[in-house]
Write a protein that holds these residues in place. Sequence first.
Motif, short mmCIF file in Angstrom:
data_model
loop_
_atom_site.label_atom_id
_atom_site.label_comp_id
_atom_site.label_asym_id
_atom_site.label_seq_id
_atom_site.Cartn_x
_atom_site.Cartn_y
_atom_site.Cartn_z
N ILE A 1 0.86 -1.19 0.00
CA ILE A 1 0.00 0.00 0.00
C ILE A 1 0.89 1.23 0.00
O ILE A 1 2.08 1.15 0.28
CB ILE A 1 -0.98 0.02 1.20
CG1 ILE A 1 -0.23 -0.05 2.53
CG2 ILE A 1 -1.99 -1.10 1.10
CD1 ILE A 1 -1.13 0.05 3.75
N GLY A 2 0.31 2.35 -0.26
CA GLY A 2 1.07 3.60 -0.35
C GLY A 2 1.45 4.15 1.00
O GLY A 2 1.24 3.52 2.04
N PRO A 3 1.99 5.33 1.00
CA PRO A 3 2.45 5.95 2.24
C PRO A 3 1.34 6.26 3.25
O PRO A 3 1.62 6.49 4.42
CB PRO A 3 3.14 7.23 1.79
CG PRO A 3 2.76 7.45 0.38
CD PRO A 3 2.29 6.15 -0.17
N GLY B 1 -0.42 4.27 4.60
CA GLY B 1 -0.40 3.19 5.58
C GLY B 1 0.33 3.54 6.86
O GLY B 1 0.16 2.87 7.89
N TRP B 2 1.14 4.61 6.81
CA TRP B 2 1.81 5.05 8.03
C TRP B 2 0.81 5.55 9.08
O TRP B 2 1.19 5.77 10.23
CB TRP B 2 2.85 6.12 7.72
CG TRP B 2 4.04 5.55 7.05
CD1 TRP B 2 4.41 5.71 5.75
CD2 TRP B 2 5.03 4.68 7.63
NE1 TRP B 2 5.56 5.01 5.49
CE2 TRP B 2 5.96 4.36 6.63
CE3 TRP B 2 5.20 4.13 8.89
CZ2 TRP B 2 7.04 3.53 6.86
CZ3 TRP B 2 6.28 3.30 9.12
CH2 TRP B 2 7.19 3.02 8.12
N ILE B 3 -0.45 5.72 8.69
CA ILE B 3 -1.48 6.09 9.66
C ILE B 3 -1.62 4.99 10.72
O ILE B 3 -2.17 5.21 11.79
CB ILE B 3 -2.83 6.39 8.95
CG1 ILE B 3 -3.78 7.14 9.88
CG2 ILE B 3 -3.49 5.12 8.46
CD1 ILE B 3 -3.41 8.55 10.08
N GLY B 4 -1.07 3.81 10.43
CA GLY B 4 -1.08 2.71 11.39
C GLY B 4 -0.32 3.03 12.67
O GLY B 4 -0.49 2.35 13.68
N VAL B 5 0.49 4.07 12.64
CA VAL B 5 1.20 4.49 13.85
C VAL B 5 0.20 4.96 14.91
O VAL B 5 0.41 4.75 16.10
CB VAL B 5 2.21 5.61 13.51
CG1 VAL B 5 2.79 6.24 14.76
CG2 VAL B 5 3.31 5.07 12.61
N VAL B 6 -0.89 5.56 14.49
CA VAL B 6 -1.88 6.10 15.43
C VAL B 6 -2.54 4.98 16.25
O VAL B 6 -2.51 5.04 17.49
CB VAL B 6 -2.93 6.97 14.71
CG1 VAL B 6 -4.03 7.39 15.67
CG2 VAL B 6 -2.27 8.16 14.06
#
Length: 63
Positions: A29-31, A33-38
Amino acid sequence: MTRNEGSLDRAVRGIVGLVLIGATLAGAIGPWGWIGVVPLLTSALGWCPLYTVLGINTCGVTK
């Protein structure tokens, strides 16, 4: 900060966060996916700011 997440809630958030970050690192997936840090961070803390605003508590332990 008072805990407002129960064990199941924390486990699900942790898994979702790790899956999103892992998929981003793997290039699946694109960038965004860094929302997974939340969810990973809220899982580690046991506290969700949105739950505080909405008055939700899944912890089950009251003081």
